[in-house]
Scaffold this active site. Structure first.
Site, PDB file in Angstrom:
ATOM      1  NE  ARG A 199      -3.867   2.029   2.538  1.00  0.00           N
ATOM      2  CZ  ARG A 199      -3.410   3.124   3.320  1.00  0.00           C
ATOM      3  NH1 ARG A 199      -2.492   3.180   4.092  1.00  0.00           N
ATOM      4  NH2 ARG A 199      -4.595   4.137   3.681  1.00  0.00           N
TER       5      ARG A 199
ATOM      6  CB  SER B 197     -12.173  -1.208   1.813  1.00  0.00           C
ATOM      7  OG  SER B 197     -10.707  -1.553   1.621  1.00  0.00           O
TER       8      SER B 197
ATOM      9  CE  LYS C 177      -8.370   4.957   4.566  1.00  0.00           C
ATOM     10  NZ  LYS C 177      -9.002   3.783   3.873  1.00  0.00           N
TER      11      LYS C 177
HETATM   12  N1  3NM Z   1      -7.633   0.844   6.084  1.00  0.00           N
HETATM   13  P1  3NM Z   1      -3.228   0.433  11.646  1.00  0.00           P
HETATM   14  S1  3NM Z   1      -7.963   1.461   8.384  1.00  0.00           S
HETATM   15  C1  3NM Z   1      -4.992   0.828   5.796  1.00  0.00           C
HETATM   16  O1  3NM Z   1     -10.784   1.214   7.607  1.00  0.00           O
HETATM   17  C2  3NM Z   1      -6.202   1.102   6.343  1.00  0.00           C
HETATM   18  O2  3NM Z   1     -10.336   0.545   5.560  1.00  0.00           O
HETATM   19  C3  3NM Z   1      -8.512   0.884   6.900  1.00  0.00           C
HETATM   20  O3  3NM Z   1      -3.817   0.893  10.359  1.00  0.00           O
HETATM   21  C4  3NM Z   1      -9.940   0.965   6.743  1.00  0.00           C
HETATM   22  O4  3NM Z   1      -3.236  -1.046  11.572  1.00  0.00           O
HETATM   23  C5  3NM Z   1      -6.202   1.416   7.767  1.00  0.00           C
HETATM   24  O5  3NM Z   1      -1.740   1.033  12.195  1.00  0.00           O
HETATM   25  C6  3NM Z   1      -5.183   1.636   8.550  1.00  0.00           C
HETATM   26  O6  3NM Z   1      -4.318   0.960  12.808  1.00  0.00           O
HETATM   27  C7  3NM Z   1      -4.818   0.620   9.603  1.00  0.00           C
END
Ligand code: 3NM
Length: 522
Positions: free
Chosen positions: A41, A110, A139
């Site tokens: 990503r 997603s 994010k």
């Molecule tokens: N997608 P971490 S949240 C890449 O909700 C991504 O679809 C998300 O990062 C979504 O594991 C996210 O550090 C980031 O919390 C997740």
């Protein structure tokens, strides 16, 4: 194409996450630690760089027989020969992507609502990434924060029909939260196949160790729903009773450690109960100590009886440490409805971690369940009962089912449930209600049993309650020594000790014919 979604690593090359380390080194360490999918990503690099990086990543992932998925960019996935793509709701549609991808390509999408998940299912997604579970700095432009209960609703919408996509959850998942995500999100028809993480591995000092620990916790957290029951012709109460002596022997032989963040009124009594009943108490309100204590595979009790302005952040640190080790946490929401501060504390704690057991009187359980309807509790006593026996049993069951844990509603009759089975416990003695700390100490002993008997939480808590209440009955029956609540206390400790000694010697004579429990069918 079938894909093992257990531990899904999403890369991130931003300095805040990668901290100046080499992306390829971090990914390879994570692969050594057991990640089962890698998603590349990268929201900022030019197409040429994306393709070059994807090719290099692919050379690594292939060595570990792990698929590489490219985020957003179907063209980059094709150019790099990656195994698949992951699409957001605003990217190329799944149908369009399939037209240009190789036939066996993995396509994930997603989703943050049940409708999106149903559509992805109809369009033949191989898996869905359900998010955002918890707010995350990785994010920030996320649509919905859905928590593990929102994730469960999405899994319910997908169902278990043939051809249903696999499912991973994403957003704020780390070693402290992964257990609750796996357990609490579980729908009766479908469980998560795994979780997706960015920072929990990409930012970890030791990405291999981080992946190993996450992977272990994920596998430990898979549990069947509804709980495995014996042959339906067997009476549950009889079956559970027959198991209790063995469970008690296991606890007293293991002599576990129980960390109590407990109110000052009862700390001394709870520690004495622990010693008499055969486990080690440590009383520490200091959350940072939990990191060292949680490694001993003991249990944690959060008892908010004497809440202060500092308590909640300390509790949260300790809960995170015990959740991270997969060790049991008991929540005793003392006086949950008594003040607005306590009501807010309950809400924060319920959002902040996973409790294996919630134990409280009727008023407290009602508050946790969210049905207090503004009826303030006066002090920490249960107050006037407003529920019929059947309603109590139902509330214990519904709260346990919602939280995917065990609930013990205490009273003259205790109601114990894991969300499916409900057991009424008629043991005990009225003196227990006249000595401060008896309810709180039951939380402590339950933690000792939960930590030493992990196969069935309901049975563990039942064993704790029966040891405790049979000891109380034995003490109250010692008429030569016991004239009231004052003389009851030392006799009660003696009787706990007597049961512990008997159990250590392998005897179950203390238990035969003593359990007064019944299964409630709702
Ligand atoms: N997608 P971490 S949240 C890449 O909700 C991504 O679809 C998300 O990062 C979504 O594991 C996210 O550090 C980031 O919390 C997740």
């Amino acid at each position: 194409m079938p894909v093992n979604l257990s531990l899904y690593l999403v890369t991130d090359s931003t300095p805040a996450i990668l901290k100046g380390r080499d992306l390829f080194w971090v990914v390879e360490e994570a692969l050594k630690g057991g990640v089962t999918v890698v998603q590349y990503r990268d929201k900022t690099s030019d197409t040429g760089v994306l393709i070059e990086t994807a090719k290099k990543l692919h050379a690594i992932t292939r060595r570990y027989n792990v698929p590489l998925i490219v985020n957003d960019r179907v063209d980059v996935a094709i150019a790099a020969g990656a195994e698949g793509v992951h699409l957001g709701q605003d990217d190329m549609s799944l149908v369009e992507a399939r037209k240009i991808l190789p036939k066996d390509a993995i396509v994930g999408i997603s989703v943050s609502t049940g409708e999106e998940a149903v559509l992805a299912t109809q369009q033949g997604a191989d898996y869905v990434g359900i998010g955002t579970l918890f707010a995350t700095p990785t994010k920030t432009n996320t649509k919905n924060i859905i928590g593990s209960l929102g994730c469960r609703e999405i899994l319910e919408a997908i169902g278990d029909k043939e051809g249903a996509p696999g499912a991973v959850a994403i957003g704020g998942i780390n070693l402290s939260t992964v257990r609750r995500v796996m357990i609490q999100s579980q729908a009766t028809c479908k469980a998560l196949d795994g979780v997706a993480v960015v920072s929990a591995i990409m930012s970890a000092e030791d990405p291999k160790a981080a992946a190993e620990a996450l992977s272990k916790r994920i596998e430990e957290s898979r549990q069947p729903l509804p709980p495995r029951l014996p042959d339906p012709s067997v009476n549950q109460a009889d079956y559970l009773s027959s198991q209790v002596p063995k469970v008690v022997q296991t606890m007293v032989s293991a002599h576990p450690l129980v960390h109590n963040m407990i109110n000052y009124v009862v700390a001394n009594f709870a520690a004495n109960v622990a010693l008499a009943a055969g486990f080690s108490p440590i009383m520490s309100p200091y959350g940072d100590e939990a990191k060292d204590l949680a490694i001993h595979n003991g249990g944690l009790v959060i008892n908010m009886g004497t809440l202060t302005s500092e308590s909640v952040p300390e509790y949260l640190k300790a809960i995170a440490a015990y959740n991270a080790h997969g060790n049991p946490v008991v929540f005793d929401p003392v006086g949950a409805g008594a003040t607005h501060i306590r009501r807010a504390a309950v809400e924060t704690l319920m959002k902040g971690g996973y409790f294996d057991l919630i134990k409280g009187n009727e008023g407290e359980i009602k508050q946790v369940f969210g049905q207090s309807k503004g009826v303030a509790q006066r002090g920490v006593d249960s107050g006037q009962s407003t529920l019929s026996d059947l309603e109590k049993a139902k509330m214990a069951r519904d709260l346990a089912r919602r939280e995917r844990n065990v609930v013990l509603m205490t009273g003259a009759v205790d109601y114990l449930s894991d969300g499916w089975r409900v057991i009424a416990i008629h043991n005990g003695h009225e003196f227990l209600g006249q000595v401060t700390g008896t309810g709180c100490s039951l939380g402590t002993i339950a933690a000792a049993f939960l930590t030493t008997y992990r196969e069935d939480k309901l049975l563990a808590v039942l064993a704790a309650a029966l040891v405790y209440e049979i000891a109380a009955e034995n003490a109250a029956a010692a008429k030569d020594r016991v004239r009231g609540p004052g003389s009851f206390v030392p006799a009660f400790l003696d009787e706990l000790y007597a049961i512990r000694e008997a159990a250590l010697q392998g005897s179950d004579a203390w238990f035969i014919g003593r359990a007064k429990i019944e299964e409630i069918r709702l």
